[in-house]
Motif scaffolding. Structure first.
Motif, short mmCIF file in Angstrom:
data_model
loop_
_atom_site.label_atom_id
_atom_site.label_comp_id
_atom_site.label_asym_id
_atom_site.label_seq_id
_atom_site.Cartn_x
_atom_site.Cartn_y
_atom_site.Cartn_z
N LEU A 125 -3.59 -0.84 -41.31
CA LEU A 125 -3.94 0.31 -41.37
C LEU A 125 -3.82 0.62 -42.94
CD1 LEU A 125 -2.01 1.61 -38.14
CD2 LEU A 125 -4.37 0.85 -38.42
N VAL A 126 -4.79 0.21 -43.84
CA VAL A 126 -4.60 0.27 -45.18
C VAL A 126 -4.63 1.70 -45.42
CG1 VAL A 126 -5.28 -2.14 -45.38
CG2 VAL A 126 -7.01 -0.49 -45.39
N ARG A 127 -5.51 2.52 -44.84
CA ARG A 127 -5.73 3.99 -45.15
C ARG A 127 -4.66 4.85 -44.73
NH1 ARG A 127 -11.07 5.14 -45.91
NH2 ARG A 127 -10.37 7.09 -46.50
N THR A 128 -3.50 4.33 -44.09
CA THR A 128 -2.71 5.26 -43.40
C THR A 128 -1.37 5.13 -44.14
OG1 THR A 128 -3.29 4.73 -41.16
CG2 THR A 128 -0.95 5.35 -41.36
N ARG A 129 -1.01 6.27 -44.58
CA ARG A 129 0.26 6.57 -45.35
C ARG A 129 1.17 7.42 -44.81
NH1 ARG A 129 -0.67 8.90 -51.19
NH2 ARG A 129 1.32 10.17 -50.41
N VAL A 130 2.64 6.97 -44.72
CA VAL A 130 3.71 7.85 -44.26
C VAL A 130 4.43 8.16 -45.40
CG1 VAL A 130 5.47 7.80 -42.66
CG2 VAL A 130 3.42 6.64 -42.15
N VAL A 131 4.64 9.28 -45.74
CA VAL A 131 5.41 9.78 -46.94
C VAL A 131 6.92 10.35 -46.15
CG1 VAL A 131 3.55 10.36 -48.26
CG2 VAL A 131 4.59 12.10 -46.94
N GLY A 132 7.11 10.03 -45.13
CA GLY A 132 8.41 10.60 -44.55
C GLY A 132 8.22 11.04 -43.41
N SER A 178 -0.96 10.94 -43.93
CA SER A 178 -2.48 10.97 -43.77
C SER A 178 -3.02 9.61 -43.10
CB SER A 178 -3.25 11.41 -45.05
OG SER A 178 -3.05 10.47 -46.09
N SER A 179 -4.30 9.78 -42.82
CA SER A 179 -4.82 8.52 -42.32
C SER A 179 -6.59 8.90 -42.23
CB SER A 179 -4.37 7.94 -41.17
OG SER A 179 -4.95 6.78 -40.61
N THR A 180 -7.18 8.13 -41.32
CA THR A 180 -8.44 8.42 -41.13
C THR A 180 -8.52 8.49 -39.70
OG1 THR A 180 -9.25 6.18 -41.24
CG2 THR A 180 -9.25 7.26 -43.30
N ALA A 181 -9.76 9.06 -39.06
CA ALA A 181 -9.82 9.06 -37.67
C ALA A 181 -10.14 7.70 -36.90
CB ALA A 181 -10.97 10.07 -37.13
N ARG A 182 -10.82 6.77 -37.75
CA ARG A 182 -11.20 5.49 -37.53
C ARG A 182 -9.59 4.50 -37.33
NH1 ARG A 182 -15.86 2.79 -37.64
NH2 ARG A 182 -16.40 4.45 -39.44
#
Length: 289
Positions: A125-132, A178-182
């Motif tokens: 999930l390369v577009r998924t970022r978790v900042v906390g 954040s991420s994307t719907a896909r």
């Protein structure tokens, strides 16, 4: 009616993606745009917990004391007046069933806050970022308005214009989780195909998602015989939900709907119901292919 027409009818800026879990057939609208996912990140959190449980790294019956200083406000233990003791697996239950922010914060501490972003990377999930977790989100909101505590934030927040509120980092996909719907439907597809970890871990996540208490979004669009397991995400002006609809004939469809209203009003039942209707329309389009 098309999903796009349904969401346009209630005047929202939307991103939608739906995919057949078993065939990979898909439909979508702006599915690759980066969006704030809010509490939908809890799917990743509970998946990591489930994987650690199955691996024997965590005892799900381990007891946790939720104290006054742990409470973040909101549903479940987050809103309790007194200290509460419960197990880690019950923290996971509250995290998913009522989107309990305190339960999620404590669960994140236990599994390791650095591990959840690594899980997203492992799953591609390369577009998924978790900042906390929820605490970090809340702290960023306090900092952005110059508040030091919840009371101060509530006092200041009520004086801000909608334009000023939308400048907070929590609404910016580049500065919050954040991420994307896909990618979110990709995560759900992996879980439902037992490819996001050991089958027992994936089954645990599916069971917990099926126990979500909120029904006005995706579940509202489907008839009773369709089982919908989902997770909400909500911020002022943002209505978010991702889940899987399972039909009696065996069809399984992962869906993500992100709706942004023009006004910062979280109580828009018309938007919630339109999300369910749009999800059903997207799935029916897949079933007709």
């Amino acid at each position: 009616m098309l999903a796009t027409e349904i969401l346009d009818r209630v005047g929202v800026d939307a991103r939608v993606h739906a995919v057949d879990v078993d065939t990979g057939r898909e439909v979508g609208m702006r599915a690759d745009e980066q969006v704030v996912i809010a509490s939908v990140f809890k799917i990743l959190l509970v998946l990591e917990f489930a994987r650690q449980v199955v691996a024997g790294q965590v005892d799900p019956t381990e007891r946790v004391l939720v104290r006054h200083e742990d409470r973040l406000g909101g549903w479940g233990t987050a809103g309790c007046a007194d200290d509460v003791e419960l197990s880690l697996r019950d923290l996971a239950y509250f995290t998913m069933s009522v989107s309990d922010n305190t339960a999620a914060d404590l669960l994140l501490r236990r599994v390791g806050p650095d591990v959840v972003p690594l899980l997203a990377t492992e799953l591609g999930l390369v577009r998924t970022r978790v900042v906390g977790g929820p605490r970090q989100v809340l702290e960023s909101m306090f900092a952005d308005v110059g508040a030091t505590d919840a009371a101060g934030f509530a006092r200041i927040f009520g004086t801000l214009s909608e334009e000023r509120i939308r400048t907070l980092r929590v609404f910016d996909p580049e500065h919050t989780t954040s991420s994307t719907a896909r990618e979110i439907t990709r995560l759900l597809t992996l879980i439902w195909r037992d490819e996001a970890g050991p089958p027992a871990a994936c089954a645990m996540v599916r069971d917990l998602m099926a126990r979500q208490m909120f029904w006005t979004r995706l579940p509202s669009g489907f008839p009773p015989e369709v089982r919908v397991a989902a997770k909400t995400g909500t911020l002022p002006g943002l209505h978010i939900e991702a889940g899987v609809a399972e039909y009696p004939d065996g069809g399984r469809y992962a869906i993500a709907v992100f709706a942004r209203t023009q006004r910062l009003d979280a109580r828009r039942i018309d938007v919630d119901l339109a999300m369910g209707e749009a999800a059903r329309a997207a799935v029916e389009a897949l079933r007709a292919m």
